[in-house]
Design an enzyme around this catalytic site. Structure first.
Site, PDB file in Angstrom:
ATOM      1  CB  SER A   1      -0.866  -0.029   1.260  1.00  0.00           C
ATOM      2  OG  SER A   1      -1.391   1.240   1.530  1.00  0.00           O
TER       3      SER A   1
ATOM      4  CE1 TYR B   1      -4.068  -1.998   4.732  1.00  0.00           C
ATOM      5  CE2 TYR B   1      -3.512   0.268   4.186  1.00  0.00           C
ATOM      6  CZ  TYR B   1      -3.837  -1.011   3.792  1.00  0.00           C
ATOM      7  OH  TYR B   1      -3.923  -1.319   2.450  1.00  0.00           O
TER       8      TYR B   1
END
Ligand code: NAD
Length: 320
Positions: free
Chosen positions: A129, A154
């Site tokens: 990501s 995350y």
């Protein structure tokens, strides 16, 4: 050729699986169909995939060692793995950090552990990501930038997965590609993402929560461009022992205000804006350098934000 796609009922997994089936591949799809967002949407995606004879679906948790082991034993001819299953979302990682460790680290390790035993495996592609760039201030984000300041659990889980992949390539010679995806949007998208939430709020006349400050901007990447990038990378197998990393973005940083303006135009309604402070987990701005993937595969994104939001809104109006 047999391809394993994890997260097949997810937004990106669905579009990718559909494309792979169209191109004649046999796809083994795995998804736990968790309830992080509306499972009806995941099921609706899955229903379309299950019409194809070459699609085999397994409702497994990728962190379940026994389930993954038995699957890899049964389909020992898997040649490509595209590992997209994850606990996604930056904000939810404040509420349930453990889910991120379970899926994005334990689950990722489980895929690596089983993948190293597949004798026909040519390439393991996995989703990372843009969030791994964290507190990095230099724009556009480049793959060689330092990524040791993740600002959310995350981001830390995705960076951990990249590091585990590097180690498995080093020890076992796995050929891998990590994809640092930048704000992917489009039809059949994720209801937890801002563009989707904004569209819903505008339609129902409810206020949009937007972070204070004029600098909030994202590199928005249209789903079809992401799928094209993954297909280009699939054919670009790295050397044994290599775990390469590529940004996948639109190579533009566009303001969230502009996104809202496009949604207003396409939906034919004005947004009501409510401002609140930006949480420390969220980056102010993202912008992908895509020189590396372009040099390696020739891929470039083709869809500008206005066109992509148009396609999203068309689907959104029909679906909601
Ligand atoms: N969409 C984006 O903007 C974006 C940006 C950066 C990175 N990514 C990454 O790309 C990948 C795909 O994202 P997406 O937008 O399609 O998200 P998504 O949530 O729609 O898809 C992920 C899928 O994984 C499944 N899943 C979750 N935990 C699982 C488990 N333990 N076992 C099996 N399946 C499990 C979910 O049910 C879901 O269907 C993820 O790894 C995500 O972190 C996405």
């Amino acid at each position: 050729m047999v391809i394993l796609v994890t997260g097949t009922a997810g937004f990106i997994g669905f579009h990718l699986t559909k494309k792979l089936l169209k191109q004649g591949y046999q796809v083994i799809g795995v998804d736990s169909i968790n309830d992080y967002y509306d499972t009806n949407l995941k099921q609706a995606r899955l229903n379309q995939l299950q019409k194809h004879a070459k699609f085999h679906f397994f409702k497994y948790d990728i962190a379940d060692q026994e389930a993954v082991r038995s699957l890899f034993k049964r389909f020992s001819d898997i040649e490509i793995i595209i590992h997209l299953a994850a606990q996604a979302g930056v904000r939810f990682s404040l509420e349930n950090p453990y889910a991120y460790i379970h899926v994005n680290i334990d689950g990722h390790l489980n895929i690596l552990e089983q993948a190293r035993c597949l004798s026909h495996l040519k390439h393991l592609i996995f989703a990372s990501s843009s969030s791994v760039y964290g507190l990095n201030q230099t724009l556009p984000f480049k793959e060689e930038d330092a990524v040791n300041m993740p600002s959310s659990v995350y981001a830390a889980s995705k960076r951990s997965a990249e590091l585990l992949s590097f180690t498995y390539s080093h020890i076992y010679g796995l050929r891998q590609t990590g994809l640092r995806l930048f704000t992917v949007y489009g039809p059949w998208g994720r209801p937890d993402m801002a563009y989707f939430k904004f569209a819903k709020a505008i339609m129902s006349g409810k206020p949009i929560e937007i972070y204070e400050g004029d600098g909030l901007a994202r590199d928005f990447t249209y789903i079809d461009d992401v799928i094209d990038a993954i297909l280009c990378i699939m054919k670009n197998i790295p050397d044994a022992g290599t775990s390469q990393t590529f940004n996948i973005g639109n190579n533009r940083s566009e303001s969230v205000r502009y996104l809202i303006q496009l949604l207003e135009e396409q939906l034919g309604k004005k947004a009501i804006l409510h401002f609140k402070p930006r949480p420390v987990t969220d980056l102010e701005k993202t912008w992908a350098s895509i020189d590396a993937i372009h040099a390696k595969t020739g891929w470039t994104p083709k869809t500008d934000l206005s066109e992509g939001i148009g396609a999203f809104v068309e689907w959104f109006k029909a679906y909601i």
